[in-house]
Design a protein around this motif. Structure first.
Motif, PDB file in Angstrom:
ATOM      1  N   SER A  32      -4.853   0.993   9.541  1.00  0.00           N
ATOM      2  CA  SER A  32      -5.171  -0.038   9.986  1.00  0.00           C
ATOM      3  C   SER A  32      -5.710  -1.306   8.918  1.00  0.00           C
ATOM      4  CB  SER A  32      -6.644   0.703  10.459  1.00  0.00           C
ATOM      5  OG  SER A  32      -7.492   1.247   9.237  1.00  0.00           O
ATOM      6  N   ASP A  33      -5.818  -2.483   9.578  1.00  0.00           N
ATOM      7  CA  ASP A  33      -6.547  -3.108   7.883  1.00  0.00           C
ATOM      8  C   ASP A  33      -7.599  -2.619   7.094  1.00  0.00           C
ATOM      9  OD1 ASP A  33      -3.905  -4.440   8.815  1.00  0.00           O
ATOM     10  OD2 ASP A  33      -5.476  -6.379  10.005  1.00  0.00           O
ATOM     11  N   ILE A  34      -8.619  -2.687   7.534  1.00  0.00           N
ATOM     12  CA  ILE A  34      -9.689  -1.900   6.639  1.00  0.00           C
ATOM     13  C   ILE A  34      -9.039  -0.682   5.664  1.00  0.00           C
ATOM     14  CG2 ILE A  34     -11.851  -0.810   7.472  1.00  0.00           C
ATOM     15  CD1 ILE A  34     -11.222  -3.593   8.114  1.00  0.00           C
ATOM     16  N   ALA A  35      -8.282  -0.115   6.224  1.00  0.00           N
ATOM     17  CA  ALA A  35      -7.648   1.387   5.129  1.00  0.00           C
ATOM     18  C   ALA A  35      -6.536   0.247   4.248  1.00  0.00           C
ATOM     19  CB  ALA A  35      -6.733   2.221   6.018  1.00  0.00           C
ATOM     20  N   LYS A  36      -6.163  -0.685   4.064  1.00  0.00           N
ATOM     21  CA  LYS A  36      -5.347  -1.330   3.548  1.00  0.00           C
ATOM     22  C   LYS A  36      -6.292  -1.802   2.747  1.00  0.00           C
ATOM     23  CE  LYS A  36      -1.484  -1.667   6.067  1.00  0.00           C
ATOM     24  NZ  LYS A  36      -0.247  -2.584   7.337  1.00  0.00           N
ATOM     25  N   PHE A  37      -7.329  -2.727   3.352  1.00  0.00           N
ATOM     26  CA  PHE A  37      -8.659  -3.308   2.127  1.00  0.00           C
ATOM     27  C   PHE A  37      -8.978  -2.571   1.356  1.00  0.00           C
ATOM     28  CE2 PHE A  37     -12.424  -5.342   1.794  1.00  0.00           C
ATOM     29  CZ  PHE A  37     -12.374  -6.829   1.511  1.00  0.00           C
ATOM     30  N   ILE A  38      -9.435  -1.150   1.466  1.00  0.00           N
ATOM     31  CA  ILE A  38     -10.219  -0.328   1.070  1.00  0.00           C
ATOM     32  C   ILE A  38      -8.909  -0.116  -0.312  1.00  0.00           C
ATOM     33  CG2 ILE A  38     -11.223   2.182   0.421  1.00  0.00           C
ATOM     34  CD1 ILE A  38     -11.984   1.703   3.728  1.00  0.00           C
ATOM     35  N   TYR A  39      -7.763   0.350   0.488  1.00  0.00           N
ATOM     36  CA  TYR A  39      -7.121   0.834  -0.803  1.00  0.00           C
ATOM     37  C   TYR A  39      -6.362  -0.530  -2.141  1.00  0.00           C
ATOM     38  CZ  TYR A  39      -1.877   0.839  -2.838  1.00  0.00           C
ATOM     39  OH  TYR A  39      -1.594   1.179  -3.765  1.00  0.00           O
ATOM     40  N   TYR A  40      -6.579  -1.495  -1.571  1.00  0.00           N
ATOM     41  CA  TYR A  40      -7.031  -2.874  -2.040  1.00  0.00           C
ATOM     42  C   TYR A  40      -8.278  -3.276  -3.146  1.00  0.00           C
ATOM     43  CZ  TYR A  40      -1.725  -4.223  -0.525  1.00  0.00           C
ATOM     44  OH  TYR A  40      -0.516  -3.512  -0.522  1.00  0.00           O
ATOM     45  N   ALA A  41      -9.247  -3.032  -2.283  1.00  0.00           N
ATOM     46  CA  ALA A  41     -10.367  -3.234  -3.149  1.00  0.00           C
ATOM     47  C   ALA A  41     -10.359  -2.891  -4.570  1.00  0.00           C
ATOM     48  CB  ALA A  41     -11.201  -2.940  -2.441  1.00  0.00           C
ATOM     49  N   PRO A  42     -10.585  -1.607  -5.079  1.00  0.00           N
ATOM     50  CA  PRO A  42      -9.835  -1.102  -6.667  1.00  0.00           C
ATOM     51  C   PRO A  42      -9.409  -2.066  -7.814  1.00  0.00           C
ATOM     52  CG  PRO A  42     -10.476   0.553  -4.767  1.00  0.00           C
ATOM     53  CD  PRO A  42     -10.111  -0.753  -3.823  1.00  0.00           C
ATOM     54  N   PHE A  43      -8.584  -1.781  -7.021  1.00  0.00           N
ATOM     55  CA  PHE A  43      -7.459  -2.972  -8.410  1.00  0.00           C
ATOM     56  C   PHE A  43      -8.236  -3.790  -8.219  1.00  0.00           C
ATOM     57  CE2 PHE A  43      -4.643   0.423  -6.174  1.00  0.00           C
ATOM     58  CZ  PHE A  43      -4.407   1.044  -7.293  1.00  0.00           C
ATOM     59  N   CYS A 100       0.684  -0.945   0.141  1.00  0.00           N
ATOM     60  CA  CYS A 100       0.473   0.367  -0.061  1.00  0.00           C
ATOM     61  C   CYS A 100       1.164   1.023  -0.065  1.00  0.00           C
ATOM     62  CB  CYS A 100      -1.024   0.133   0.807  1.00  0.00           C
ATOM     63  SG  CYS A 100      -1.856   1.765   1.025  1.00  0.00           S
ATOM     64  N   LEU A 101       0.881   2.139  -1.178  1.00  0.00           N
ATOM     65  CA  LEU A 101       1.038   3.653  -1.163  1.00  0.00           C
ATOM     66  C   LEU A 101       1.190   3.816  -0.332  1.00  0.00           C
ATOM     67  CD1 LEU A 101       1.411   4.144  -5.300  1.00  0.00           C
ATOM     68  CD2 LEU A 101       3.169   2.587  -3.776  1.00  0.00           C
ATOM     69  N   PRO A 102       0.443   4.971  -0.441  1.00  0.00           N
ATOM     70  CA  PRO A 102      -0.340   5.979   1.046  1.00  0.00           C
ATOM     71  C   PRO A 102      -0.114   5.456   2.770  1.00  0.00           C
ATOM     72  CG  PRO A 102      -2.043   5.148  -0.048  1.00  0.00           C
ATOM     73  CD  PRO A 102      -1.208   4.070  -0.070  1.00  0.00           C
ATOM     74  N   CYS A 103      -0.104   3.512   2.146  1.00  0.00           N
ATOM     75  CA  CYS A 103      -0.115   3.731   4.333  1.00  0.00           C
ATOM     76  C   CYS A 103       0.872   4.064   4.863  1.00  0.00           C
ATOM     77  CB  CYS A 103      -0.285   2.089   3.980  1.00  0.00           C
ATOM     78  SG  CYS A 103      -1.900   1.396   3.235  1.00  0.00           S
ATOM     79  N   GLN A 104       0.931   4.073   6.388  1.00  0.00           N
ATOM     80  CA  GLN A 104       1.726   3.903   7.280  1.00  0.00           C
ATOM     81  C   GLN A 104       2.341   2.826   8.394  1.00  0.00           C
ATOM     82  OE1 GLN A 104       4.062   6.683   6.988  1.00  0.00           O
ATOM     83  NE2 GLN A 104       2.491   7.477   5.223  1.00  0.00           N
ATOM     84  N   ASP A 105       3.068   2.505   8.840  1.00  0.00           N
ATOM     85  CA  ASP A 105       3.264   1.592   9.850  1.00  0.00           C
ATOM     86  C   ASP A 105       1.725   1.134  10.810  1.00  0.00           C
ATOM     87  OD1 ASP A 105       5.737   0.874   9.187  1.00  0.00           O
ATOM     88  OD2 ASP A 105       6.584   2.106  10.427  1.00  0.00           O
ATOM     89  N   ASN A 106       1.139   2.643  10.866  1.00  0.00           N
ATOM     90  CA  ASN A 106       0.417   2.323  11.980  1.00  0.00           C
ATOM     91  C   ASN A 106      -1.301   2.259  11.254  1.00  0.00           C
ATOM     92  OD1 ASN A 106       0.384   4.967  10.740  1.00  0.00           O
ATOM     93  ND2 ASN A 106       0.133   5.800  13.187  1.00  0.00           N
TER      94      ASN A 106
END
Length: 557
Positions: free
Chosen positions: A116-127, A108-114
């Motif tokens: 959340s998994d939900i934010a990462k999930f939302i990032y990957y879902a459109p792709f 996840c490009l815009p993600c930081q160490d902290n």
């Protein structure tokens, strides 16, 4: 030399090879998707089992929903800017796959160490959604080209076998590349920090959390000096390997897609349908001549989507194809987990053990045509079922402390490679036989088959992940028997379902449209004009069969 079935010149070797490589991009991406996405999300992105399963479910459901729409539109539209309708949708799919798939294996490009998994999930879902739309578009357009390119049964079987041969080659490329990348990454990491101890908190550890200690105590500290050694397990440090793998296969796949578009000549609508295509069943009475003045030319009656929904064989073949795909795909998805978590083998085995199976699968694909010609579709499919069930039995009895477990894992991979190849090629030949001469709605049929395939795979993976005994990222002791049962019992059950459908189909001729179907709406017309013969039949027999159907309708009226 002309084709005996159609009067058209047979396809040249160049045309066959150009067609065969048209699905390579999809095959490369699908191999990574099914073999590595789940374990990548779990071990590298550190998603929980349920979160990883939900992301795969979104992808499979998206594919399932897009497939019938693409199939319908592919049949209905005439292509874009004068380009063939099948190749137009193939080009759209290629662009979508190339622009989305690499991002699934780039952290996840815009993600930081902290984050959340939900934010990462939302990032990957459109792709995931874009990739699955493109994958479905390429798959349906490529499959539906087979009946358009040739009416000859032998050529159709050869194109299916050639298509699957390149699928196997694509898998070989993926596994060899993954093996090399994982080996290089491990070697590079060991050289970079040769003496750095792993205490569960430093960056030199595969996981920079205290979870490493619990992993070691429950799974890797097995007392076996050769398996599960430090640094040999998948972790966040392997992220670059998966990223490079995804980018490399997309570049290679684009090259082969270019060859397909340059070398494959799609027939025009007029060439395929003669007088034109209809969106409904042909209006012909029982008094309408079944052949024209030229006795060698059949009057082909069209099948709309509503006509297919009245055909019992359509549903039987759909279930058979679904069960086949479940056997192959679930085996491919859970084999890496079985190797690393059940048998406690080093991470490189997720590349070279499946590689052995696909080498055997490649060799098997070359003998599918003579096997089908000599024994027929149904006995050949039965042989594939026997090989798959043999693999399931073997997997069930291999455990972590079994002697020579890696050798037995190779044997299981070889069995599923040969059996899965046999089932896939023969099931696709069943679908091609079902379509027969009704190529005007071929994409709908292939789309419907793929719909059942994708939806069932997504639901199956989601249910399996929900039933996973471990709630966190770390694998617990219950993982070992869980993955052993999943890899043996679930594909085995699907194989038994396929066997049941095959028994029902044994007395039936695939592609034959029963006269009872024609008689349902026989007031003044052939409704779902399905009396067109199965492929590769003589004209005299075709005319006799169609006249018999016409007589039956007249009596029923």
């Amino acid at each position: 030399m002309q084709s005996r079935d159609t009067g058209h010149m047979p396809l040249s070797l160049r045309q066959k090879l150009s067609y065969g490589v048209g699905h390579v991009l999809n095959d490369l991406c699908a191999s990574i998707w099914f073999s590595y996405l789940l374990i990548y999300l779990h071990s590298v992105v550190t998603f929980s089992n349920r979160m990883a399963g939900n992301l795969m479910l979104i992808g499979q459901v998206s594919d399932a929903l897009c497939t019938p729409f693409i199939g319908y539109e592919s049949d209905r539209t005439n292509g874009f800017c004068g380009y063939g309708k099948r190749k137009s949708w193939h080009l759209i799919g290629t662009i979508c796959v190339a622009c989305s798939f690499p991002f699934l294996f780039i952290q996840c490009l815009p993600c930081q160490d902290n984050t959340s998994d939900i934010a990462k999930f939302i990032y990957y879902a459109p792709f995931v959604v874009i990739f699955q739309f493109g994958w479905a578009s390429t798959q349906i357009s490529h499959l539906s080209l087979i009946p358009d390119l040739t009416d000859n049964e032998g050529e159709r079987v050869f194109l299916n076998a050639l298509r699957y041969a390149f699928t196997v080659i694509s898998n070989l490329i993926v596994y060899v590349t993954a093996w090399l990348l994982l080996e290089f990454n491990e070697h590079h990491a060991s050289k970079a920090t040769p003496d750095a101890p792993c205490n569960g908190t430093t960056s030199s550890c595969p996981l920079s959390t205290n979870a490493v200690d619990s992993i070691g105590s429950s799974k890797y500290m097995s007392g076996n000096g050769t398996d599960g050694e430090e640094g040999e397990d998948l972790s966040t440090a392997d992220g670059p390997s998966f990223r490079n793998l995804a980018i490399m296969v997309v570049c290679l796949g684009l090259m082969f897609s270019g060859i397909f578009h340059i070398g494959t000549k799609e027939k025009s609508k007029k060439d395929i349908h003669g007088a034109g295509n209809k969106d409904h069943c042909d209006d012909q009475t029982e008094k309408t001549p079944l052949i024209g003045s030229n006795s060698s030319v059949n009057t082909k009656k069209t099948m709309s989507w509503s006509c297919w929904l009245k055909n019992t064989q359509f549903y039987l073949i759909a279930i058979l194809y679904m069960a086949t795909r479940l056997v192959v795909n679930l085996s491919q998805v859970y084999l890496p987990f079985y190797l690393t978590d059940t048998l406690d083998l080093r991470k490189q085995t997720i590349a070279y053990i499946p590689l052995a199976g696909y080498i055997v699968g490649l060799l098997t694909s070359f003998v599918m045509k003579p096997f089908n010609n000599k024994f027929g579709r149904k006995p050949t499919y039965l042989i594939g079922l026997a090989l798959v069930i043999g693999c399931n039995v073997l997997v069930f009895f291999i455990k972590q402390h079994t002697s020579y477990k890696e050798m037995f894992a190779f044997a299981a991979s070889i069995l599923i490679g040969a059996g899965g190849t046999t089932l896939l090629i023969t099931s696709l030949a069943f679908v091609s036989d079902l379509v027969s001469h009704n190529t005007e709605s071929g994409a709908f049929v292939y789309g419907a088959m793929s719909f059942t395939d994708k939806l069932s795979n997504g639901v199956a993976i989601m249910v399996i992940q929900q039933l996973h005994p471990c709630t966190g990222v770390v694998c617990c002791p219950a993982c070992a028997p869980f993955y052993r049962h999943v890899l043996s019992l679930v594909p085995g059950g699907c194989a038994l379902l396929a066997a049941l459908i095959l028994i029902i189909l044994i007395p039936q001729k695939i592609g034959h449209r029963p006269c009872a179907l024609l008689a349902e709406n026989s007031d003044d017309s052939f409704p779902c004009a399905a009396s067109s013969p199965a492929i590769n039949t003589d004209d005299e027999r075709d005319v006799k069969m169609m006249n018999n159907c016409a007589s039956s309708i007249h009596v029923a009226s």
